[in-house]
Enzyme design. Structure first.
Site, PDB file in Angstrom:
ATOM      1  N   SER A 121       0.832  -1.208   0.000  1.00 11.88           N
ATOM      2  CA  SER A 121       0.000   0.000   0.000  1.00 11.88           C
ATOM      3  C   SER A 121       0.866   1.258   0.000  1.00 11.88           C
ATOM      4  CB  SER A 121      -0.973  -0.052   1.191  1.00 11.88           C
ATOM      5  OG  SER A 121      -2.002   0.897   1.038  1.00 11.88           O
ATOM      6  N   ASP A 187      -9.615  -4.369  -5.361  1.00 11.96           N
ATOM      7  CA  ASP A 187      -8.885  -3.542  -4.391  1.00 11.96           C
ATOM      8  C   ASP A 187      -8.974  -2.073  -4.800  1.00 11.96           C
ATOM      9  OD1 ASP A 187      -7.018  -2.172  -2.852  1.00 11.96           O
ATOM     10  OD2 ASP A 187      -5.463  -3.680  -3.069  1.00 11.96           O
ATOM     11  N   HIS A 199      -8.225  -5.347  -0.147  1.00 16.63           N
ATOM     12  CA  HIS A 199      -6.952  -4.685   0.158  1.00 16.63           C
ATOM     13  C   HIS A 199      -6.335  -5.234   1.441  1.00 16.63           C
ATOM     14  CE1 HIS A 199      -3.948  -1.574  -0.288  1.00 16.63           C
ATOM     15  NE2 HIS A 199      -4.151  -1.184   0.961  1.00 16.63           N
TER      16      HIS A 199
END
Length: 219
Positions: A121, A187, A199
């Site tokens: 991320s 996601d 996610h």
């Protein structure tokens, strides 16, 4: 989804994509390691996701555990990028500076060590920055020297924000062939989907093992 292709990359797109990573969620992690004092055969540098506590993060730990079991008797060091991982996404530059400093130290002191770079991320965006921005900008003041790619064996990112804007790590003209950029279906951080749980599922869903197998094949 494993992305491929070689479009051009830009700091503006990378910086904008960092802002997309606000949906990254948290889980426990190990504490970060100290700077490498002994040269290892393999050195992993991993940046955790938004709001995860200091350390590798859940995804990073799963990746490291899987990779460790795939490299035989070779020694492996692990470094958790030191940065806030907060919702102040411009602070990702702190992580980029920290990762770059550590990587340069390894290259200078342990030239035979093979580097593995990874992130989840917002942490994936940090890897995008250090591999895509060769000049100081937007708080990033420690770009990697041009010889560093020769020491990087593989890269693995999960839920990468720049993939959402069409700039996956696999599109890098320098690192693309060494990279795996994993984006779960739906996601919202790395795709146009709206499945937030997608996610959160990196690691236990088999993606950590997939990435580790890819990287181990390059070592």
């Amino acid at each position: 989804m494993l992305t491929t292709g070689v479009p051009s990359r830009s700091l503006r797109a990378v910086s904008a994509a960092v802002l997309v990573s606000a949906t990254a969620l948290v889980s426990p992690a190990v504490l970060p390691t100290a700077a490498a004092a002994v040269c290892k055969d393999v050195q992993v540098v991993f940046a955790r996701g938004t709001d995860e506590p200091p350390g590798l993060g859940r995804v990073g730990q799963a990746f490291v555990d899987s990779l460790r079991g795939r490299i035989g008797n070779r020694s492996m060091g692990v470094y958790a990028v030191n940065y806030p991982a907060s919702y102040d996404f411009l602070a990702a530059a702190d992580g980029a500076n920290d990762a770059s400093a550590f990587i340069q130290d390894v290259v200078n002191t342990c030239p035979n060590t093979r580097l593995v770079l990874g992130g989840y991320s917002q942490g994936a965006a940090i890897i995008d920055i250090i591999t895509s921005v060769p000049f100081p900008a937007v708080g990033f003041n420690n770009p990697l020297p041009p010889d560093v790619p020769d020491h990087v064996a593989g890269l693995a990112v999960f839920g990468n924000p720049t993939t959402k804007v069409g700039l996956p790590l696999t599109s890098s003209p320098v690192y693309g062939s060494k990279a795996i950029d994993l984006c779960n279906f739906g996601d919202p951080v790395c795709s146009g989907g709206d499945d937030v749980p997608a996610h959160r599922s990196y690691g236990p869903d088999g993606t950590a093992s997939q990435a580790a197998a890819f990287v181990a094949g390059l070592l």
